[in-house]
Design a protein around this motif. Structure first.
Motif, PDB file in Angstrom:
ATOM      1  N   PHE A 421       0.847  -1.189   0.000  1.00 23.71           N
ATOM      2  CA  PHE A 421       0.000   0.000   0.000  1.00 23.71           C
ATOM      3  C   PHE A 421       0.886   1.243   0.000  1.00 23.71           C
ATOM      4  N   ALA A 422       0.419   2.269  -0.692  1.00 21.61           N
ATOM      5  CA  ALA A 422       1.123   3.545  -0.715  1.00 21.61           C
ATOM      6  C   ALA A 422       0.096   4.676  -0.615  1.00 21.61           C
ATOM      7  N   SER A 423       0.568   5.848  -0.241  1.00 18.34           N
ATOM      8  CA  SER A 423      -0.303   6.995  -0.009  1.00 18.34           C
ATOM      9  C   SER A 423      -0.417   7.851  -1.254  1.00 18.34           C
ATOM     10  N   SER A 424      -1.631   8.020  -1.739  1.00 20.35           N
ATOM     11  CA  SER A 424      -1.862   8.889  -2.891  1.00 20.35           C
ATOM     12  C   SER A 424      -1.590  10.346  -2.538  1.00 20.35           C
ATOM     13  N   LEU A 438       6.781  -2.036  -8.512  1.00 17.87           N
ATOM     14  CA  LEU A 438       5.884  -1.572  -7.471  1.00 17.87           C
ATOM     15  C   LEU A 438       4.481  -1.336  -8.013  1.00 17.87           C
ATOM     16  N   ALA A 439       4.380  -0.752  -9.197  1.00 14.23           N
ATOM     17  CA  ALA A 439       3.066  -0.477  -9.774  1.00 14.23           C
ATOM     18  C   ALA A 439       2.257  -1.753  -9.952  1.00 14.23           C
ATOM     19  N   ALA A 440       2.950  -2.873 -10.219  1.00 15.10           N
ATOM     20  CA  ALA A 440       2.238  -4.134 -10.425  1.00 15.10           C
ATOM     21  C   ALA A 440       1.647  -4.676  -9.136  1.00 15.10           C
ATOM     22  N   ARG A 441       2.157  -4.250  -8.002  1.00 20.08           N
ATOM     23  CA  ARG A 441       1.715  -4.808  -6.714  1.00 20.08           C
ATOM     24  C   ARG A 441       0.945  -3.813  -5.847  1.00 20.08           C
ATOM     25  N   ALA A 442       1.150  -2.519  -6.068  1.00 22.83           N
ATOM     26  CA  ALA A 442       0.696  -1.524  -5.095  1.00 22.83           C
ATOM     27  C   ALA A 442      -0.788  -1.202  -5.239  1.00 22.83           C
TER      28      ALA A 442
END
Length: 547
Positions: A421-424, A438-442
């Motif tokens: 998870f990441a913060s928009s 990262l884009a493939a998993r986040a």
């Protein structure tokens, strides 16, 4: 005088109008008494201060709650239904369903109510809908016995408070202070506003906000030049409205250096040019120093964009309105998403600032069965230990930090992490430039409308920008800036807003859900105890990468 409302109440607030007064506690006096001359005692509160406390908190001059009766036979306490609950902080009243709460601000209360207009030869001073002016004995009778100066009974929704003459005198002193003079930043033909930028804001986000605000102000002033001419040639019944038009002057306050120096810079900027309100604003850091300045000065701040608004310690503050709780909202959404099942979470953030605040919030909010380990980003990051290998990775990181954390993140993924998870809010435009691995998993914690829905949701705002030649790099920032500007413009169209910052904020509350143009959030709704407009947060996949 007052007709009451249902039991809506405002949180208790400090004495006096806008600025907070420093109160010296007995503990501080005892601490200072150890040597040297005794410190000067705190100043006695004025009658207006005591009246403000009675009006807002329901505490009498003696400092105690007052018994009251509402709806004829229901006992309540004044602290449960203080005056501010219905008459609002401005004193200009409100309405709720069939109940209309009339104004009690001094200029309205201590003047007679008439009907008609002398120019039409129909001025009426007696009969239904009129009353003589209040004075202190009449105010005491109204509040205590529920009878207005004309001898008519007030509505049963108006509580009857068991106050005395000293309470009525203090209350009258406070009411006379409401809207007694033009607010700072307002002249006969001008309203001065400021927008605030903190030093870490990137050039693209800065331009996305400022281009919109500058263009809106320019168009607003072009219209004002025509509107002011109606003061002389307009009909008599529109004279008060036409007299409210002012030219806007937007001051761009750019703060410098660490946050510890911001309060001093704000004081100096405000001393040089007092402004009526702060319009928008942009920061990638903690907004609390600016919030506290606004609260001390009684300075409205309308929808600044920051990932870190003030925390719960400022929950009872009044003068700042925000889109959402920022990263703390995202942490709450993630804590709910993780659920009660046992998990091992590794979260990576900077030690301080918005990322650190989000990490602390997740630790506090996560279910007891969820084990959360926090790592501060330091240097290039260190691989997590194999002891207690995580199954969830949370990246509270902003632009530029993802690359620094790559080794740590890749090591966590290699040890079996399934969810990332990441913060928009923290990533901003970088959410569309994530590394492929990262884009493939986040999944993004996203408090705005999903990126693919912004064109449909905020089409009026985007069409306005296109018509004015604005192509913002950060469209949510630009959309939110236009929403804040139009909201302030609608609120300032009311004449009372120019003499009462509190009424201006109440108008903003009223207009926010009715504005045709939309922000980048799903909905914007405020209330007397709701200073954060939205509590929605999506969990979405990473948006497509920018080619």
């Amino acid at each position: 005088m007052v007709t009451g409302s249902s039991g809506r109440s405002e949180a208790r607030r400090p004495l006096a109008g806008g600025p907070r007064r420093a109160l010296i506690t007995s503990a501080a006096l005892l601490a200072a008494a150890g040597g040297g001359a005794a410190p000067a005692p705190p100043p006695e509160p004025s009658a207006a201060d005591l009246g403000a406390r009675l009006y807002r908190e329901g505490l009498s001059v003696a400092g105690a709650p007052v018994p009251a009766i509402v709806q004829g036979d229901l006992p309540v306490r004044s602290t449960d239904m203080p005056c501010v609950s219905c008459h609002r902080r401005s004193g200009w009243g409100t309405s709720e369903g069939p109940v209309t709460v009339p104004p009690v601000a001094g200029g309205a209360l201590f003047a007679p109510v008439t009907r008609g207009h002398p120019e039409m030869g129909r001025l009426r001073t007696t009969g239904a809908g009129t009353r003589p002016a209040y004075d202190e004995p009449a105010l005491l009778r109204a509040v205590r016995d529920g009878v207005d100066p004309a001898g008519r009974a007030l509505a049963p929704t108006m509580p009857r408070y068991a106050i005395g003459a000293a309470d009525a005198a203090a209350l009258a002193s406070h009411l006379r202070s409401l809207s007694s003079a033009p607010a700072p930043g307002v002249t006969g033909d001008t309203v001065h506003l400021a927008t605030i930028l903190t030093p870490e804001v990137g050039a693209s986000r800065r331009a996305s906000m400022l281009d919109v605000l500058r263009t809106y102000v320019r168009h607003k002033n072009a219209g004002t030049r025509n509107e002011t001419g109606r003061r002389e040639r307009g009909p008599w019944d529109m004279a008060r409205h036409n007299a409210s038009h002012r030219t806007w002057v937007l001051h761009e306050w750019e703060l410098k250096g660490p946050a510890a120096g911001w309060p001093g810079q704000l004081r100096e900027l405000y001393r040089r040019r007092p402004v009526f309100a702060v319009l928008g604003g942009l920061s990638e850091d903690d907004w609390t120093p600016i919030h506290e300045f606004s609260e001390r000065e009684g300075l409205p701040a309308i929808l600044p964009q920051t990932p870190l608004p003030p925390d719960e310690a400022h929950a009872e503050d009044f003068y700042s309105l925000y889109f959402s709780r920022g990263v703390r909202l995202e942490a709450a959404a993630l804590a709910e998403r993780l659920g009660p099942s046992a998990r091992r979470v590794l979260q990576v953030s900077r030690c301080r600032g918005p990322g650190g605040a989000a990490a602390a919030a997740l630790v506090r909010l996560a279910a007891p069965a969820v084990a959360v380990r926090s790592e501060c980003l330091d240097g290039d990051g260190a691989a997590p230990s194999r002891a207690g290998r995580p199954d969830t990775l949370v990246l509270w990181l902003g632009p530029g930090d993802i690359a620094r954390a790559q080794r740590m993140a890749e090591a966590a993924v290699g040890q079996g992490v399934k969810d990332v998870f990441a913060s928009s809010s923290l990533l901003g435009d970088e959410a569309r430039r994530l590394p492929a691995w990262l884009a493939a998993r986040a999944s993004l914690l996203h408090p705005f409308v999903p990126p693919g829905e912004l064109d449909r949701h905020a089409w009026r705002a985007l069409a306005w920008m296109k018509a004015n030649g604005i192509a913002p790099e950060d469209r949510p920032v630009a959309v939110n800036a236009l929403f804040a500007a139009m909201l302030a413009g609608d609120a300032l169209a009311h004449p009372r807003a120019l003499v009462s910052r509190e009424y201006f904020l109440e108008r903003v509350e009223h207009m926010a859900p009715r504005l045709p143009v939309r922000s980048a959030l799903p909905a914007v709704v405020f209330g007397p105890q709701r200073r954060f407009a939205s509590s929605a947060c999506h969990v979405i996949g990473a948006p497509p990468a920018i080619p």
